[in-house]
Design an enzyme around this catalytic site. Sequence first.
Site, PDB file in Angstrom:
ATOM      1  N   HIS A   1      -6.988  -2.153  -2.650  1.00  0.00           N
ATOM      2  CA  HIS A   1      -5.836  -1.580  -3.344  1.00  0.00           C
ATOM      3  C   HIS A   1      -4.734  -2.595  -3.587  1.00  0.00           C
ATOM      4  CE1 HIS A   1      -4.921  -1.146   0.970  1.00  0.00           C
ATOM      5  NE2 HIS A   1      -3.665  -1.323   0.615  1.00  0.00           N
TER       6      HIS A   1
ATOM      7  N   HIS B   1       2.471  -8.461   0.346  1.00  0.00           N
ATOM      8  CA  HIS B   1       1.538  -7.938  -0.645  1.00  0.00           C
ATOM      9  C   HIS B   1       2.317  -7.497  -1.869  1.00  0.00           C
ATOM     10  CE1 HIS B   1       2.613  -4.391   1.872  1.00  0.00           C
ATOM     11  NE2 HIS B   1       2.711  -3.807   0.687  1.00  0.00           N
TER      12      HIS B   1
ATOM     13  N   HIS C   1       2.734  -4.920  -5.458  1.00  0.00           N
ATOM     14  CA  HIS C   1       2.456  -3.659  -6.132  1.00  0.00           C
ATOM     15  C   HIS C   1       2.790  -3.812  -7.615  1.00  0.00           C
ATOM     16  CE1 HIS C   1       2.006  -1.128  -2.466  1.00  0.00           C
ATOM     17  NE2 HIS C   1       2.850  -2.012  -1.945  1.00  0.00           N
TER      18      HIS C   1
ATOM     19  N   HIS D   1       6.393  -7.065  -1.321  1.00  0.00           N
ATOM     20  CA  HIS D   1       6.838  -6.578  -0.020  1.00  0.00           C
ATOM     21  C   HIS D   1       6.569  -7.622   1.055  1.00  0.00           C
ATOM     22  CE1 HIS D   1       6.384  -2.094  -1.350  1.00  0.00           C
ATOM     23  NE2 HIS D   1       7.452  -2.681  -1.843  1.00  0.00           N
TER      24      HIS D   1
ATOM     25  N   THR E   1       4.641   2.628   2.283  1.00  0.00           N
ATOM     26  CA  THR E   1       4.227   3.308   1.052  1.00  0.00           C
ATOM     27  C   THR E   1       2.712   3.451   0.937  1.00  0.00           C
ATOM     28  OG1 THR E   1       4.239   1.227  -0.199  1.00  0.00           O
ATOM     29  CG2 THR E   1       6.288   2.515  -0.161  1.00  0.00           C
TER      30      THR E   1
END
Length: 206
Positions: A37, A64, A66, A83, A151
């Site tokens: 993901h 990581h 997003h 993040h 999250t």
Amino acid sequence: MQSPIDLSSRTAKIVRKFQQLRRNYFPCNASLENRGHDILVYWDRYKAEKVKINGTDYYLQKIHWHSPSEHTIKGKRYSMELHLVHVSKNYKIAVLGILYKIGSPDSFLSKLTKNVETVGDNKQEKKIGIMDPREIKIKGKKYFRYIGSLTIPPCTQGVIWTINKRVQTVSRHQLKTLKAAVHDSAKGNSRPLQPLNHREIDLYTP
């Protein structure tokens, strides 16, 4: 107390007693992992890299990305969000977030592009040698802070979020490289906005 949320200087409490975000990082061995993901980078000696928040040391554990951004500012969602996940000695979590729009390449991500391209399978890991987290630039001195959650599952609450107010830039090629490496069925890897539920948002400004 879930994250992400919409941030706005109009609803935030202005904190004039400015607290500069102090990061004490240094270069050390790092690894890159495709988690399916997202793309994750973690350092072998993360306990020697820290940020101080409200008098507590939080140690950099991993970073990581997003895409699109999870947090929004005044309802606007940006192209990417980074993040930096920190953990204290008593396992409290603090996340530093940076928002990005399309523009000039991000210098830190440029150093990872070739490695990201070679880690195309879910759960594949690769040692990438010495990486310096100080090269993750944080521009501007204003930042939002609030209490939220992780999250991704288990969406643990009580997380101190610090989101840099200044939006930085990432190139279309860099963003495309990150998206192409993530092999899941979703078009993005961002969680929908969550209700504020009367939480206070602070905006630290000089």
